[in-house]
Design a protein around this motif. Sequence first.
Motif, mmCIF file in Angstrom:
data_model
loop_
_atom_site.group_PDB
_atom_site.id
_atom_site.type_symbol
_atom_site.label_atom_id
_atom_site.label_comp_id
_atom_site.label_asym_id
_atom_site.label_seq_id
_atom_site.Cartn_x
_atom_site.Cartn_y
_atom_site.Cartn_z
ATOM 1 N N GLN A 162 -4.561 -12.227 -0.435
ATOM 2 C CA GLN A 162 -4.551 -11.255 -1.256
ATOM 3 C C GLN A 162 -5.574 -11.418 -2.512
ATOM 4 O OE1 GLN A 162 -0.738 -9.668 -1.806
ATOM 5 N NE2 GLN A 162 -0.856 -8.022 -0.346
ATOM 6 N N ARG A 171 -8.840 -4.490 2.694
ATOM 7 C CA ARG A 171 -7.384 -3.931 3.021
ATOM 8 C C ARG A 171 -6.813 -4.914 4.259
ATOM 9 N NH1 ARG A 171 -8.643 2.353 3.784
ATOM 10 N NH2 ARG A 171 -6.393 2.568 3.502
ATOM 11 N N SER A 185 5.551 -8.491 4.489
ATOM 12 C CA SER A 185 5.516 -7.132 4.619
ATOM 13 C C SER A 185 5.720 -6.337 3.142
ATOM 14 C CB SER A 185 6.395 -6.422 5.760
ATOM 15 O OG SER A 185 7.778 -6.350 5.209
ATOM 16 N N LYS A 189 0.157 -4.030 -0.223
ATOM 17 C CA LYS A 189 -0.199 -3.049 -1.069
ATOM 18 C C LYS A 189 -0.387 -1.795 -0.291
ATOM 19 C CE LYS A 189 -2.687 -6.587 -4.058
ATOM 20 N NZ LYS A 189 -1.427 -6.554 -4.807
ATOM 21 N N GLU A 190 -0.486 -0.679 -1.296
ATOM 22 C CA GLU A 190 -0.310 0.750 -0.741
ATOM 23 C C GLU A 190 -1.452 1.343 0.203
ATOM 24 O OE1 GLU A 190 0.125 3.246 -4.270
ATOM 25 O OE2 GLU A 190 2.182 2.728 -4.672
ATOM 26 N N ASN A 191 -2.602 0.599 0.000
ATOM 27 C CA ASN A 191 -3.523 0.977 0.837
ATOM 28 C C ASN A 191 -3.457 -0.060 2.378
ATOM 29 O OD1 ASN A 191 -4.363 -1.301 -0.387
ATOM 30 N ND2 ASN A 191 -6.424 -0.671 -0.938
ATOM 31 N N ASP A 192 -2.626 -0.959 2.404
ATOM 32 C CA ASP A 192 -2.501 -1.801 3.555
ATOM 33 C C ASP A 192 -1.644 -1.064 4.597
ATOM 34 O OD1 ASP A 192 -4.096 -3.663 2.199
ATOM 35 O OD2 ASP A 192 -2.215 -4.825 1.272
ATOM 36 N N SER A 211 11.553 2.419 2.448
ATOM 37 C CA SER A 211 11.042 2.773 1.146
ATOM 38 C C SER A 211 10.669 1.626 0.332
ATOM 39 C CB SER A 211 12.010 3.640 0.348
ATOM 40 O OG SER A 211 13.061 2.757 -0.160
ATOM 41 N N LYS A 214 5.579 -0.750 0.915
ATOM 42 C CA LYS A 214 4.327 -0.038 0.234
ATOM 43 C C LYS A 214 3.337 0.466 1.264
ATOM 44 C CE LYS A 214 4.828 -2.398 -4.636
ATOM 45 N NZ LYS A 214 4.085 -2.946 -5.476
ATOM 46 N N ALA A 215 3.031 -0.569 2.030
ATOM 47 C CA ALA A 215 2.142 -0.312 3.065
ATOM 48 C C ALA A 215 2.648 0.890 3.885
ATOM 49 C CB ALA A 215 1.766 -1.716 3.729
ATOM 50 N N GLU A 216 1.471 1.343 4.731
ATOM 51 C CA GLU A 216 1.866 2.375 5.678
ATOM 52 C C GLU A 216 2.485 1.530 6.848
ATOM 53 O OE1 GLU A 216 -0.730 4.994 8.737
ATOM 54 O OE2 GLU A 216 -1.216 5.297 6.485
#
Length: 271
Positions: A162, A171, A185, A189-192, A211, A214-216
């Motif tokens: 990162q 990403r 995991s 990050k949130e956009n990963d 929860s 952060k990643a999808e």
Amino acid sequence: MSGIVVVFDFDKTIVDVDSDNWVIDELGFTDLFNRLLPTMPWNSLMDRMMMELHSHGKTIQDVERVLRTIPLHPRVIPAIKAAHALGCDLRIVSDANMFFIETILNHLGIRAYFSEINTNPGYVNEEGRLRILPYHDFNKASHGCTLCPPNMCKGLIIDRIQESISQENKRIIYLGDGSGDYCPSLRLKENDFMMPRKNFPVWDLICKDPSVIKAEINGWSDGEELEQVLLHLINKISIEEKAHLISSDCKLQTLSVSALESLPKVLPVRP
């Protein structure tokens, strides 16, 4: 080059079994392995087993031979080649070892698709036997992570990746199956994107409390679903990147028009 780094675990992700177990089982040393397993860390045990294989007359060629027969799903290699062709930066983060991984990847003809392999060192010594060493030398110092085995914290490796790509706004898509893939995991990050293998240890750990990730999260069950999900995510990111570029261009054009309109009006001078 797209703005995507795809990070693969190796065992039970690229190949469909554990490469350590595959070698031990195929060469007939399962019983000894199981007897020694409670006495030392896995990574140290694999080094010991390579010594046992050598002392019982098993050659490095025997190890290579069984590695070339390791099972994998037929859609995994096409998925890797497609991701590479789409411009993704492919990397491996694995608790196997360099000798096993490179032997398998070279046999499959896909070694060149990966820009980086992060794993335990593995090399053939002057006696002709394979040595397997820890990625983090825990005899000198602990890596400090309570989630990971003493020889490797994959989360620290993801931190380094990162940091290296932070200026490029890339990403990460991370694929894994084992409990050792849980720590990285948590670092995404949130956009990963996290791709855990369904009903494997990392999936079970994530399902306890999704929860905290952060990643999808996008699960997969076999090589066919791995290919479908991975290529879907790459396409999704590419569409988002194009939309962002179009939006940026529109903003620039709007600014340009606004700038022109804000210029003072100068009446023409009568000749």
